[in-house]
Design a protein around this motif. Structure first.
Motif, PDB file in Angstrom:
ATOM      1  N   UNK A 353       1.237  -0.878   0.068  1.00  0.00           N
ATOM      2  CA  UNK A 353       0.003   0.529   0.091  1.00  0.00           C
ATOM      3  C   UNK A 353       1.073   1.276  -0.075  1.00  0.00           C
ATOM      4  N   UNK A 354       1.644   0.887   0.703  1.00  0.00           N
ATOM      5  CA  UNK A 354       2.893   2.460   0.911  1.00  0.00           C
ATOM      6  C   UNK A 354       3.336   2.791  -0.295  1.00  0.00           C
ATOM      7  N   UNK A 355       4.065   1.298  -0.758  1.00  0.00           N
ATOM      8  CA  UNK A 355       5.187   1.365  -2.325  1.00  0.00           C
ATOM      9  C   UNK A 355       3.616   2.364  -3.391  1.00  0.00           C
ATOM     10  N   UNK A 356       2.229   0.922  -3.208  1.00  0.00           N
ATOM     11  CA  UNK A 356       1.716   2.345  -4.100  1.00  0.00           C
ATOM     12  C   UNK A 356       1.825   3.436  -4.549  1.00  0.00           C
ATOM     13  N   UNK A 357       1.250   3.800  -2.568  1.00  0.00           N
ATOM     14  CA  UNK A 357       1.045   5.385  -2.629  1.00  0.00           C
ATOM     15  C   UNK A 357       2.218   6.336  -3.065  1.00  0.00           C
ATOM     16  N   UNK A 358       3.703   6.086  -3.307  1.00  0.00           N
ATOM     17  CA  UNK A 358       4.096   6.549  -2.860  1.00  0.00           C
ATOM     18  C   UNK A 358       4.918   6.552  -5.274  1.00  0.00           C
ATOM     19  N   UNK A 359       3.938   5.835  -5.268  1.00  0.00           N
ATOM     20  CA  UNK A 359       5.021   5.593  -6.451  1.00  0.00           C
ATOM     21  C   UNK A 359       3.305   6.311  -7.535  1.00  0.00           C
ATOM     22  N   UNK A 360       2.669   7.140  -6.931  1.00  0.00           N
ATOM     23  CA  UNK A 360       1.133   7.455  -6.878  1.00  0.00           C
ATOM     24  C   UNK A 360       1.137   9.438  -6.326  1.00  0.00           C
ATOM     25  N   UNK A 361       2.991   9.434  -6.160  1.00  0.00           N
ATOM     26  CA  UNK A 361       3.015  11.353  -6.111  1.00  0.00           C
ATOM     27  C   UNK A 361       3.394  11.313  -4.128  1.00  0.00           C
ATOM     28  N   UNK A 362       2.709  10.629  -4.165  1.00  0.00           N
ATOM     29  CA  UNK A 362       2.173  10.678  -2.209  1.00  0.00           C
ATOM     30  C   UNK A 362       3.670  11.055  -1.524  1.00  0.00           C
ATOM     31  N   UNK A 363       3.975  11.337  -0.546  1.00  0.00           N
ATOM     32  CA  UNK A 363       5.130  11.212   0.718  1.00  0.00           C
ATOM     33  C   UNK A 363       4.963  10.845   1.550  1.00  0.00           C
ATOM     34  N   UNK A 364       5.602  10.419   1.794  1.00  0.00           N
ATOM     35  CA  UNK A 364       5.667   9.779   3.140  1.00  0.00           C
ATOM     36  C   UNK A 364       5.923  10.015   4.583  1.00  0.00           C
ATOM     37  N   UNK A 365       5.496  10.073   5.290  1.00  0.00           N
ATOM     38  CA  UNK A 365       5.717  11.347   6.533  1.00  0.00           C
ATOM     39  C   UNK A 365       6.081  10.246   8.013  1.00  0.00           C
ATOM     40  N   UNK A 366       6.412  10.212   8.599  1.00  0.00           N
ATOM     41  CA  UNK A 366       6.261   9.782  10.167  1.00  0.00           C
ATOM     42  C   UNK A 366       5.079  10.351  11.009  1.00  0.00           C
ATOM     43  N   UNK A 367       4.091  10.543  11.657  1.00  0.00           N
ATOM     44  CA  UNK A 367       3.082  11.255  12.371  1.00  0.00           C
ATOM     45  C   UNK A 367       3.271  10.929  14.172  1.00  0.00           C
ATOM     46  N   UNK A 368       3.090  11.821  14.414  1.00  0.00           N
ATOM     47  CA  UNK A 368       3.442  11.539  16.123  1.00  0.00           C
ATOM     48  C   UNK A 368       2.468  12.908  16.779  1.00  0.00           C
ATOM     49  N   UNK A 369       1.760  11.841  18.283  1.00  0.00           N
ATOM     50  CA  UNK A 369       0.684  13.345  18.579  1.00  0.00           C
ATOM     51  C   UNK A 369       0.828  12.694  20.360  1.00  0.00           C
ATOM     52  N   UNK A 370       1.015  13.709  20.236  1.00  0.00           N
ATOM     53  CA  UNK A 370       1.202  14.089  22.483  1.00  0.00           C
ATOM     54  C   UNK A 370       0.156  14.947  23.183  1.00  0.00           C
ATOM     55  N   UNK A 371      -0.126  14.908  23.846  1.00  0.00           N
ATOM     56  CA  UNK A 371      -1.411  15.233  24.536  1.00  0.00           C
ATOM     57  C   UNK A 371      -0.812  15.503  25.436  1.00  0.00           C
TER      58      UNK A 371
END
Length: 852
Positions: A353-371
C-alpha cells in the motif's frame, strides 16, 4: 600459537583497564553533573537564546518560526467542502517544511477585556434600571465563564532547514527563508479557509506564546507586560541598571518553579502537567477527515501537539522494497496456523500500500501525537487522564502516559519543533500525504470579541460566543437574519440581543407587527419608549412629516451636504405608502396622486426648495406639516381621484382615524418599541402601519453615521411577502443594503419562509439573506430546513440539527463558518422577556409575595 595467545591476553587486559577507567570517570563525573543540574537556573535550562525578528534563536543554533492560525468549523461543512479543504491541505504539505509541529492549547477563556468594557459602559449609564441590568449581565458572564468558557489557540511551528548543511549561511538569508515559508503557509492555508493572524509586534507575540505556555496559572493574572515590568523593577532595586540592556528573554518568560521529581507528571508553578502519547500501534487504520477535532475539542486543560516529519522518498522506497522481500521470505517459512502469519501478511499488504502510494506521487511521513493534560491538583489530573483514555478507547485508539519521560514530554511540547528521540520512536506512525492531511487540525472555530455582546455557548467546544457585529474588520456588514418556525424562540433571541445592545449604549428600535405585548415588559423595565400604533391608540406618527435631520456629524465629516429636495424624497416614500394602502392603483391614478401630494405641501408653503421647510417664526424648526386629511380634501375634489379619497377616508374619518394626526411620539429614547400588532385584523393596515414605523425609524437611523444603532424588524415577511408589493419590498431591501453606511445593523426575523420568498420568485427574501453577513437559524420543519439548506448551502448534518433543535438552540452562520449555539440569558433577562406560561406564573407568584 603462544604469540597469538599473548596478543589476546594483552587485548583483554587493555579492555579491562579501559572499562575500569570508564567506570572511574563516570563515578568522578556523577557528582559534577548533579551539581551542574542543581545549580542551573531555570533561565539557563530552557534551550532559548533570544527572540528577534519574530524568530526564536535556540541554544543549539536552530531558528524557529511560530504562526498563529485561525481555525474553522470543519465538521459542520458539507462533504464536498471538507474534501476541498483536505485537498488544499495536501497541496500545502507537499511544499511545507520537512518538520512541522502543530500545537493547540486550551484554557479558561480570558474575558477580562470584555468585562472591563462592560464595567466602563456601566459607569457611563445614567438610567438606574439599565444599571441594574448591566450589573446582572456582568455577574452572569462571570458565572458562565467559570463553568463553560474555553478558548483555544492554534499554532504552526517550523524551523529553518538549510539546503546544504556544509555551507555557511548568513542570518539575513535564514530570515528570508523563514519569511518565505510563512508566506507560503499563509497562502495555502487561506485556501483551506484559515487565516494566519497578523501581529503588530512579532517578537512580543512570540514571547507571549512562550510565556503563556510556561505560566498557565500566572498569565491570567499577570500578563507578559506586567512580568517584564517586575523584572526591570528588580534590576533597578538591585542596582543592576548597567545589565538591563543584556537581560535574556528567558528571565521574562520562565516559570517561577519547575518540579521534575515525579514519574507521571510535572509541576510548573504549582500546576500539574501530565504528558501522554498515542503509541505507534494505537491508531485506527481508517479515519474520517478531520478526526483530530475529537481530541482538540475535548475540553479545558487538554493540549495537543501534532508532529509531521517528511522522509526522503528515495530512501523510503528502497527500505520498503527490502522489508517487503524480507517479510515475504519469512512468510514462506511460516505455517498459516502460526500466530505470526497474520502479522506478516498484514505487514506485506501495508508495504505494498505504501509503495503504491509513493509511486502515485504521495510523500511518506512519520506522525507523532502528544497530549498534555493540566490540572490544579493530582486528583483532578488523574481524573482527566482517565477520561481522556476513555475517550480514545471509544474511538478504538490507545493512549499511554510517558512514565519517567515527563521531562522529555515537557521539552517536546515547547513550540520549538524538537521532539525527543525516545518519544519519537515510541509514538511514530507512518502515513502518506493523504493520511497526514486527514488529520487536518485547525477545526475548532469560536467567536469571542472583546467589545461584543454575549449570544451563548458554542455547543461544539464549550467556548463563549461573544460577537461584535459592528466590527467592520471582521464582518462585512452588521445585519442579521433570524429564521425559525413558530415557537422556536425568535422573539426571545431578538430581545436578548436588543437588551444587550442597549446595555452597550447602542440605539435600539424594535418594530413588532405581531404579539407586541411580548416586548412591553422588557421595554418598560429598561426605561424604554413603547409606542403602540393602532386605531385605538393615542400615539401617532404622521406619515406626511418631512422630518428635520441632524446632519451636523455628516457635515463635519464631508463638509456642506448636497441640497437635494427633501420634498421629492418624501413624496417617493408616500407613493410606497399609498401603494400599500391601495395596491390596485393604475398609472393614471399614481400620476394624479403625485400632483395632489405636491399641491398639499404647497398649501403649507412647502416647495422643492429646502428653505421653504423652515418656520419663519423659528428657523430651527420646520413648518407644521400637512396630515392625511389635507390630502383627502384635495383628492375628493377631483372625480378622477375620488376612488382614492374614498379608500383613504378610512384613515381620515373612519375606524383608523388615529393615523390622521400630527406626530406625538419621541424617538430619542435609546430603546424604542413600535407595536403595530393591533393592526393584524386588517392585512392592509398592518402593512401600512409597519411601513409608517419603518419609515420613521429609518429617518432617525440616517442622522449620525458614526453612532451605532440597530433596527429590529420582526416578521419581515409582512413587508416583502405576497401580501406586500414591490415598492415596499424594495424599501426594506434598500435598508438591508445601505444601513451599514450609517453604522447601523438591520436584524430581520421571520417565521413564514413561504411568504418570505413569495414575492418575485423570492428576490427580496434572498436579497435580505445575501445582505446579512450573520444568519441565525432556529428550529425548523423539514420542508423549511431543506429550503434554507439550498440557500445557505448547509450540510446534511446541519439540516438534521436544525430540525431537532430544542428551544433556545440555534445555528449561527457567519464569516463562512457555522456554529451551534445554546443561547443564554440571565435570570433577570429571562424575567423581562420570557413568554413561557409556567415561568410567567412563577413571576406572578414572586410579585404577590413581594407585595403581600
Amino acid at each position: 600459537m603462544e604469540r597469538k595467545e599473548a596478543k589476546r591476553a594483552e587485548k583483554a587486559a587493555k579492555r579491562n583497564a579501559a572499562s575500569q577507567q570508564r567506570q572511574m570517570d563516570a563515578a568522578a563525573d556523577t557528582p559534577v553533573k548533579k551539581k551542574r543540574r542543581r545549580d542551573m537556573t531555570l533561565e539557563d535550562y530552557f534551550p532559548i537564546d533570544k527572540i528577534a525578528n519574530g524568530i526564536i534563536y535556540t541554544t543549539d543554533h536552530r531558528y524557529i518560526k511560530i504562526l498563529e492560525i485561525e481555525p474553522i468549523n470543519f465538521l459542520l461543512r458539507s462533504t464536498l467542502e471538507q474534501q476541498g479543504i483536505i485537498y488544499s491541505f495536501i497541496a500545502y504539505l507537499k511544499i511545507s517544511p520537512v518538520k512541522l509541529q502543530i500545537k493547540m492549547i486550551s484554557k479558561k477563556a480570558d474575558i477580562n477585556k470584555h468585562l472591563e468594557q462592560a464595567a466602563l459602559e456601566l459607569s457611563r449609564e445614567t438610567d438606574p434600571r439599565c444599571r441594574e441590568l448591566q450589573k446582572d449581565y456582568i455577574q452572569f458572564v462571570k458565572k458562565l465563564s467559570s463553568k463553560e468558557a474555553v478558548s483555544r489557540r492554534f499554532f504552526l511551528i517550523f524551523e529553518y532547514e538549510p539546503f546544504n548543511i556544509n555551507r555557511k549561511v548568513e542570518e539575513k538569508e535564514i530570515l528570508a527563508a523563514l519569511e518565505t515559508a510563512a508566506q507560503t503557509a499563509k497562502t495555502f492555508l487561506y485556501q483551506c479557509g484559515n487565516e494566519v493572524v497578523s501581529h503588530d509586534n512579532e517578537d512580543e507575540f512570540t514571547a507571549d506564546v512562550l510565556y503563556t505556555l510556561l505560566n498557565r496559572s500566572l498569565c491570567a493574572d499577570k500578563p507578559l507586560q506586567s512580568r517584564i515590568t517586575d523584572v526591570l523593577s528588580r534590576y533597578m532595586t538591585e542596582g543592576r541598571q548597567n545589565e538591563m540592556d543584556h537581560i535574556r528573554i528567558n528571565e521574562f518568560i520562565s516559570p517561577e518553579s519547575v518540579d521534575f521529581k515525579h514519574s507521571s507528571y510535572v509541576r510548573i508553578n504549582g500546576v500539574y502537567h501530565a504528558y501522554l502519547i498515542v503509541p505507534s500501534d494505537g491508531y485506527k487504520s481508517k479515519v474520517a477527515p478531520g478526526w483530530l477535532s475529537l481530541l482538540i475539542n475535548a475540553g479545558e486543560g487538554i493540549d495537543i501537539d501534532f508532529y509531521l516529519h517528511k522522509q526522503p522518498k528515495d530512501k523510503i522506497q528502497q527500505r520498503l522494497g527490502q522489508q517487503i522481500r524480507i517479510n515475504r521470505s519469512k512468510i514462506k517459512d511460516a505455517s498459516d496456523t502460526n500466530a505470526d502469519f497474520d502479522d506478516l501478511e498484514s505487514a506485506i499488504r501495508s508495504g505494498y500500500f505504501l509503495k503504491a502510494g509513493l509511486a502515485n506521487n504521495e510523500d511518506f511521513y512519520y506522525m507523532n501525537l502528544l497530549i498534555t493534560i493540566t490540572a490544579s491538583n493530582a486528583e483532578e489530573l488523574q481524573w482527566r487522564i482517565q477520561e481522556m483514555k476513555k475517550l480514545l478507547i471509544s474511538q478504538d485508539m490507545d493512549l499511554r502516559s510517558c512514565y519517567f519521560l515527563q521531562e522529555q514530554g515537557f521539552l517536546s511540547t515547547l513550540p520549538l519543533a524538537n521532539l525527543d528521540k525516545k518519544l519519537f520512536e515510541l509514538s511514530k506512525r507512518n502515513v502518506l500525504t493523504t493520511g497526514a492531511a486527514s488529520c487536518y487540525p485547525f477545526t475548532s472555530y469560536s467567536i469571542c470579541d472583546d467589545n461584543g455582546i454575549l449570544f451563548g455557548v458554542n455547543k461544539h467546544n464549550n467556548s463563549l460566543v461573544i460577537a461584535d457585529i459592528f466590527d467592520s474588520r471582521q464582518y462585512k456588514n452588521s445585519n442579521i437574519c433570524i429564521l425559525g418556525c413558530s415557537g422556536a424562540g425568535k422573539t426571545f433571541t431578538m430581545q436578548t440581543m436588543a437588551l444587550r445592545m442597549r446595555r452597550k449604549g447602542i440605539q435600539v428600535f424594535i418594530i413588532a407587527p405581531l404579539k407586541g405585548h411580548e416586548f412591553y415588559r422588557a421595554c418598560k423595565n429598561v426605561g424604554g419608549e413603547f409606542i403602540q400604533i393602532s386605531p385605538a391608540s393615542r400615539s401617532c406618527i404622521n406619515i406626511m412629516d418631512i422630518r428635520k435631520v441632524d446632519n451636523s456629524v455628516n457635515e463635519l465629516l464631508d463638509g456642506p451636504t448636497m441640497d437635494a429636495s427633501a420634498l421629492a424624497a418624501k413624496i417617493q416614500k408616500l407613493h410606497i405608502f399609498f401603494s400599500l394602502l391601495i395596491p390596485d392603483m393604475n398609472h393614471e391614478e399614481k400620476q394624479l396622486l403625485d400632483e395632489a401630494l405636491i399641491k398639499t405641501y404647497a398649501l403649507k408653503g412647502i416647495t422643492h426648495k429646502n428653505e421653504s421647510l423652515l418656520d419663519p417664526a423659528d428657523p430651527s424648526h420646520y413648518k407644521k406639516m400637512p396630515i392625511l386629511e389635507d390630502v383627502y380634501d384635495i383628492l375628493i375634489q377631483n372625480p378622477d381621484t375620488r376612488r382614492l379619497a374614498n379608500i383613504l377616508n378610512r384613515l381620515v374619518h373612519g375606524s383608523a382615524s388615529s393615523f390622521n394626526q400630527q406626530t406625538n411620539v419621541d424617538l430619542t429614547n435609546k430603546y424604542t418599541v413600535l407595536d403595530i400588532s393591533e393592526l393584524t385584523g386588517s392585512s392592509d393596515l398592518l402593512t401600512v402601519g409597519m411601513f409608517v414605523a419603518l419609515d420613521y425609524v429609518w429617518d432617525k437611523a440616517k442622522e449620525n453615521r458614526t453612532a451605532e444603532k440597530a433596527i429590529f424588524v420582526d416578521e419581515v415577511w409582512q413587508l416583502i411577502g405576497a401580501s406586500s408589493n414591490r415598492l415596499a419590498a424594495e424599501f426594506v431591501l434598500e435598508i438591508a443594503k445601505i444601513i451599514r453606511a450609517y453604522s447601523g445593523a438591520g436584524i430581520f426575523a421571520t417565521q413564514d419562509l413561504n411568504d418570505f420568498f413569495a414575492l418575485d420568485d423570492g428576490k427580496y427574501g434572498k436579497g435580505i439573506i445575501n445582505n446579512c453577513k450573520t444568519k441565525i437559524i432556529l428550529n425548523m420543519e423539514d420542508e423549511e430546513a431543506q429550503r434554507v439548506k439550498n440557500i445557505l448551502h448547509l450540510s446534511e448534518t446541519e439540516v438534521m440539527n436544525i430540525t431537532h433543535f430544542q428551544r433556545g438552540n440555534g445555528l449561527i452562520s457567519t464569516n463562512n463558518n457555522n456554529i451551534t449555539v445554546e443561547f443564554k440569558a440571565s435570570t433577570l433577562e429571562k424575567e423581562l422577556i420570557t413568554t413561557d406560561r409556567q415561568e410567567l406564573l412563577e413571576i406572578i407568584e414572586r410579585q404577590k409575595q413581594k407585595t403581600g
